[in-house]
Scaffold this motif. Sequence first.
Motif, PDB file in Angstrom:
ATOM      1  N   LYS A   1     -33.899  34.962 -14.210  1.00  0.00           N
ATOM      2  CA  LYS A   1     -33.828  35.568 -12.879  1.00  0.00           C
ATOM      3  C   LYS A   1     -35.178  36.067 -12.380  1.00  0.00           C
ATOM      4  O   LYS A   1     -35.483  35.977 -11.188  1.00  0.00           O
ATOM      5  CB  LYS A   1     -32.829  36.728 -12.884  1.00  0.00           C
ATOM      6  N   HIS A   2     -36.002  36.632 -13.275  1.00  0.00           N
ATOM      7  CA  HIS A   2     -37.161  37.390 -12.810  1.00  0.00           C
ATOM      8  C   HIS A   2     -38.509  36.918 -13.334  1.00  0.00           C
ATOM      9  O   HIS A   2     -39.547  37.302 -12.798  1.00  0.00           O
ATOM     10  CB  HIS A   2     -37.004  38.873 -13.207  1.00  0.00           C
TER      11      HIS A   2
ATOM     12  N   PHE B   1     -42.965  38.968 -21.219  1.00  0.00           N
ATOM     13  CA  PHE B   1     -42.012  40.070 -21.395  1.00  0.00           C
ATOM     14  C   PHE B   1     -41.337  39.920 -22.750  1.00  0.00           C
ATOM     15  O   PHE B   1     -41.069  38.796 -23.210  1.00  0.00           O
ATOM     16  CB  PHE B   1     -40.974  40.029 -20.271  1.00  0.00           C
ATOM     17  N   ARG B   2     -41.062  41.055 -23.373  1.00  0.00           N
ATOM     18  CA  ARG B   2     -40.451  41.024 -24.701  1.00  0.00           C
ATOM     19  C   ARG B   2     -39.312  42.035 -24.781  1.00  0.00           C
ATOM     20  O   ARG B   2     -39.429  43.164 -24.290  1.00  0.00           O
ATOM     21  CB  ARG B   2     -41.485  41.333 -25.782  1.00  0.00           C
TER      22      ARG B   2
ATOM     23  N   ALA C   1     -31.223  39.095 -22.262  1.00  0.00           N
ATOM     24  CA  ALA C   1     -32.674  38.868 -22.248  1.00  0.00           C
ATOM     25  C   ALA C   1     -32.998  37.520 -21.623  1.00  0.00           C
ATOM     26  O   ALA C   1     -33.929  37.398 -20.805  1.00  0.00           O
ATOM     27  CB  ALA C   1     -33.219  38.949 -23.669  1.00  0.00           C
ATOM     28  N   LEU C   2     -32.241  36.478 -21.967  1.00  0.00           N
ATOM     29  CA  LEU C   2     -32.487  35.160 -21.377  1.00  0.00           C
ATOM     30  C   LEU C   2     -32.117  35.132 -19.894  1.00  0.00           C
ATOM     31  O   LEU C   2     -32.805  34.498 -19.093  1.00  0.00           O
ATOM     32  CB  LEU C   2     -31.693  34.095 -22.142  1.00  0.00           C
TER      33      LEU C   2
ATOM     34  N   ARG D   1     -43.588  36.910 -15.934  1.00  0.00           N
ATOM     35  CA  ARG D   1     -44.042  38.230 -15.510  1.00  0.00           C
ATOM     36  C   ARG D   1     -43.453  39.290 -16.439  1.00  0.00           C
ATOM     37  O   ARG D   1     -42.283  39.242 -16.784  1.00  0.00           O
ATOM     38  CB  ARG D   1     -43.582  38.518 -14.076  1.00  0.00           C
ATOM     39  N   GLY D   2     -44.275  40.273 -16.768  1.00  0.00           N
ATOM     40  CA  GLY D   2     -43.787  41.279 -17.698  1.00  0.00           C
ATOM     41  C   GLY D   2     -43.488  42.634 -17.126  1.00  0.00           C
ATOM     42  O   GLY D   2     -42.352  43.027 -16.979  1.00  0.00           O
ATOM     43  N   PRO D   3     -44.516  43.404 -16.764  1.00  0.00           N
ATOM     44  CA  PRO D   3     -44.322  44.821 -16.423  1.00  0.00           C
ATOM     45  C   PRO D   3     -43.350  45.055 -15.283  1.00  0.00           C
ATOM     46  O   PRO D   3     -42.679  46.087 -15.246  1.00  0.00           O
ATOM     47  CB  PRO D   3     -45.738  45.264 -16.031  1.00  0.00           C
TER      48      PRO D   3
END
Length: 398
Positions: A319-320, A381-382, A313-314, A346-348
């Motif tokens: 990276k993104h 983001f989660r 996750a980290l 950024r999430g989606p």
Amino acid sequence: MSDARSWYAPVVTRLRTTNPYVVDSALAVLVLFAASLQWMFPDEGDDRLSLLGWLLGAATAVPLVWRRRSPYACALAVSAATTAMAYYHAPPPDVLYGGFVVLYTMAALGLPWQRRTMLACWLLGAVLTMQHNEHSEPFEYAFHLTGMICAYGLGVLARVQRAYTAAVEDRAGRLERERAAETARAIAQERSRIARDMHDILAHAVSLMVVQAEAGPVVVRSDPDRAEAAFDAIAASGRDAMAQLRRILGVLKEEERRGGAVRLPQPDLAGLPHLVRQVSDSTGLEVGLSVRGRPCPLPPDTEVAAYRAVQEALTNTVKHAYASCAQVELDWAEDELTLTVTDDGRGPARSDGGHGLIGLRERAAACGGSAETGTGPEGGFRVVVRLPVGADREAALG
């Protein structure tokens, strides 16, 4: 007893592996020879042997060549020839050699109704023949009837032994196939696990190195100390990745030498503070770690899954996400551990990410848990990973 087995076992093995026609032809010759003894050495008062009598005697032996290929037809032929020879009286057989072989064969190879019919017919036929042609003594009745029953009983034992051997061989073959399938499944799982570990190690290290490499040239002239720290972080990340990969490859070689007895050393939840600090120091990303509830001991595979979930996750955030901060939360409950990693980037665009998120879900599922990814409640983001603990873990794994 051991001496008897030493010569008996090879003989039985040789007979089982020899061509059946060779064995049965030899048996037919032996039966014909045994039946001919009373004709070659007749008792006083017996009828002399005629050509027809000899042919009938041969007819009780020759069909035995096909006793295994067509047991019932062979039994009918021998029965008819024996009955004709007894009534022709030239001379009648003293011992039913062919009949004994036929009854044994039918008991061993025949269908149930064929076995029962043949035994009843031979017993009844022997009694009627002795009453019709001779004034037989009681011991002769006992001899013939007992001999038939014993021959039939030996055939039954042979059939039971053959069925038992087939069942044992089938069970052994099934166990061997199951063992081979289990071994192949374990190898595939181990390869998948190693592949996920190498992906996690490399993706995490390379992400940190890329971030530092991009930041280094920007500050190399304006802030040499910061540039030097960035390059030191790149070197530290590279050394750490090399050490972990070297440990993986070294253990793999050790597993090959010892037949897979050694397990790969794995990280656990105790290493999360170091992981969070490493990401924060190397990338400038503000990462917080909080723990709620009372921690409890976890199985090793669950510990690894939890650590790798946070690491992936980290890494995904670095990276993104283009995020400035991230938060790692461990929520301990009686029946499960919930890991939550959120960021403000950024999430989606990352919700259907690559192999890392897929590996994360696979790790959670392998421990009986689940993983969810998507947009956080306040954006960003989660990643939420739920891992069962204690009895609930055993129930989830089935």
